[in-house]
Design a protein around this motif. Structure first.
Motif, mmCIF file in Angstrom:
data_model
loop_
_atom_site.group_PDB
_atom_site.id
_atom_site.type_symbol
_atom_site.label_atom_id
_atom_site.label_comp_id
_atom_site.label_asym_id
_atom_site.label_seq_id
_atom_site.Cartn_x
_atom_site.Cartn_y
_atom_site.Cartn_z
ATOM 1 N N TRP A 22 22.415 -15.271 -43.146
ATOM 2 C CA TRP A 22 21.767 -15.233 -41.840
ATOM 3 C C TRP A 22 20.257 -15.279 -42.044
ATOM 4 C CZ3 TRP A 22 24.355 -13.878 -36.975
ATOM 5 C CH2 TRP A 22 25.744 -13.783 -37.109
ATOM 6 N N MET A 55 16.611 -14.848 -40.206
ATOM 7 C CA MET A 55 16.129 -14.141 -39.004
ATOM 8 C C MET A 55 14.664 -13.773 -39.178
ATOM 9 S SD MET A 55 18.083 -10.614 -39.944
ATOM 10 C CE MET A 55 19.412 -11.579 -40.654
ATOM 11 N N SER A 58 17.838 -9.721 -31.565
ATOM 12 C CA SER A 58 17.362 -10.947 -32.197
ATOM 13 C C SER A 58 15.990 -11.334 -31.660
ATOM 14 C CB SER A 58 18.360 -12.077 -31.953
ATOM 15 O OG SER A 58 18.498 -12.321 -30.560
ATOM 16 N N TYR A 85 19.469 -17.000 -34.526
ATOM 17 C CA TYR A 85 19.673 -16.937 -35.975
ATOM 18 C C TYR A 85 19.978 -18.339 -36.492
ATOM 19 C CZ TYR A 85 20.295 -11.959 -35.042
ATOM 20 O OH TYR A 85 20.112 -10.664 -34.619
#
Length: 378
Positions: free
Chosen positions: A59, A61, A71, A207
């Motif tokens: 992931w 981010m 997020s 993401y």
């Protein structure tokens, strides 16, 4: 030694009231410790539900992200940059957000919306009803059948609703490994539809999901992403990051710790006092054994054996009671977040052994100090 242990067992179970009291203390302590730690494990598992359900290996981010629900938008160029990194098999965007849905009966319900990559639909759930290809139809959404499913009303294929004045239609019912922690039904749709229906800031990618070519490529991908100013985590690392947030940056971890400590103290006080009383009432018998030549190490073995037997039986009863009640609770309360793991069981066993050890120490000191002539003089 075998005869000594057999005698110790008979002394232990001969007084049923005291033996029952000993078991009650250990059982109650084990039950509370397993209940509290399994509840904590269940909460942490549900906190990572999106990570588990999507199933991506890596992931990407913003470094400030602590949980999957918080997020921070990523710029579009980052997706292209990640795709160009050597070792990346493929990378796709994911939208993760919340919205307010107006159901057919006029009521409003908050939902979690996941927007999957339009080309690959990477992270799609397992379908129970309908065809995943129908998600490309106009206004199409897929609803997850989990513990929050009933909050969406009488949901079925063809159910219509409104999302920010946009028409939505359920074209599928799916299942997911883990339910959401925050009590929101989960809707899946395409990425482009999600960013079209839900108001967003300038950056819309929540993401970037990455599939590395091999496990050996992960460190290099993480280094390249870090050079871009962002963070790349494996699935396990992201789950640990979420767990650490709830453990150390919310009141959840400390409250569970306090309750587990209280359970330990309660069990220790009940079993310790009861075991000490048991030793006092059988002091003459231990003194007589010492007078006829029983060695101190054999007396210690007797007490340790009695304490161990009580601890293991009480632990088994506590775990069995917790498992039974947890199963019944999940049958009647779908939102009940509890997950009994090997770590929970091992932790409770360690605490029970510690309770047993402290209780044994008190009994051993008393027995070793007794003098045989005091028994016969009485």
């Amino acid at each position: 030694m075998r005869g000594i242990l057999k005698l110790a067992f008979k002394l232990l179970v001969n007084d049923r009231s005291k033996f029952t009291a000993l078991l009650t203390g250990i059982t109650f302590a084990a039950f509370l410790m397993v209940v509290m730690t399994s509840l904590f494990a269940g909460v942490l598992n549900r906190a990572s539900s999106t990570v588990i359900n999507i199933g991506a290996d890596m992931w990407v981010m913003d470094p400030s992200v602590q949980t999957v629900a918080s997020s921070i938008g990523l710029p579009d160029y980052l997706l292209d940059s990640v795709r160009s990194i050597p070792g990346v098999k493929y990378a796709v965007p994911l939208f993760s957000g919340t919205a307010l849905v107006k159901l057919g009966n006029g009521t409003y319900q908050a939902v979690s919306v996941l927007g999957l990559d339009d080309t690959s639909l990477f992270g799609r759930p397992t379908m129970l009803q309908g065809n995943i290809q129908n998600i490309f139809a106009e206004s199409s959404f897929i609803l997850v059948r989990d513990s929050e499913f009933s909050k969406f009303g009488d949901a079925h294929l063809g159910t219509e609703f409104e999302l920010n004045d946009h028409r939505g239609v359920l074209v599928g019912i799916a299942k997911a490994p883990t339910s959401s922690l925050f009590g929101l039904p989960t809707l899946y749709t395409t990425y482009n539809r999600a960013i079209q229906y839900i108001p967003n800031p300038r950056f819309t990618i929540s993401y970037v999901l990455v599939e590395p070519k091999s496990a050996a490529d992960v460190p290099e991908i993480q280094r390249r992403v870090a050079a871009l100013g962002y963070l790349a985590l494996t699935r396990a690392q992201f789950e640990n990051r979420i767990s650490d947030f709830y453990k150390y940056q919310t009141g959840l971890g400390i409250n569970i710790l306090i309750m587990t400590t209280i359970s330990f103290i309660v069990g220790l006080s009940i079993s310790g006092q009861t075991f000490y009383t048991f030793i006092l009432e059988n002091l003459e018998k231990f003194g007589a054994l010492k007078a006829i030549g029983t060695k101190s190490r054999e007396l210690i073995a007797m007490i340790l054996f009695q304490s161990t037997v009580t601890a293991l039986i009480g632990y088994g009863l506590g775990v069995g009671l917790c498992t039974t009640l947890t199963t019944l609770a999940k049958m009647r309360l779908p939102d009940y977040a509890s997950r009994i793991t090997f770590f929970n069981l091992a932790l409770a066993l360690g605490m029970v052994v510690l309770i047993s050890a402290i209780s044994s120490y008190v009994g051993v000191r008393k027995v070793l100090r007794i003098e045989p002539f005091d028994v016969f003089r009485g």
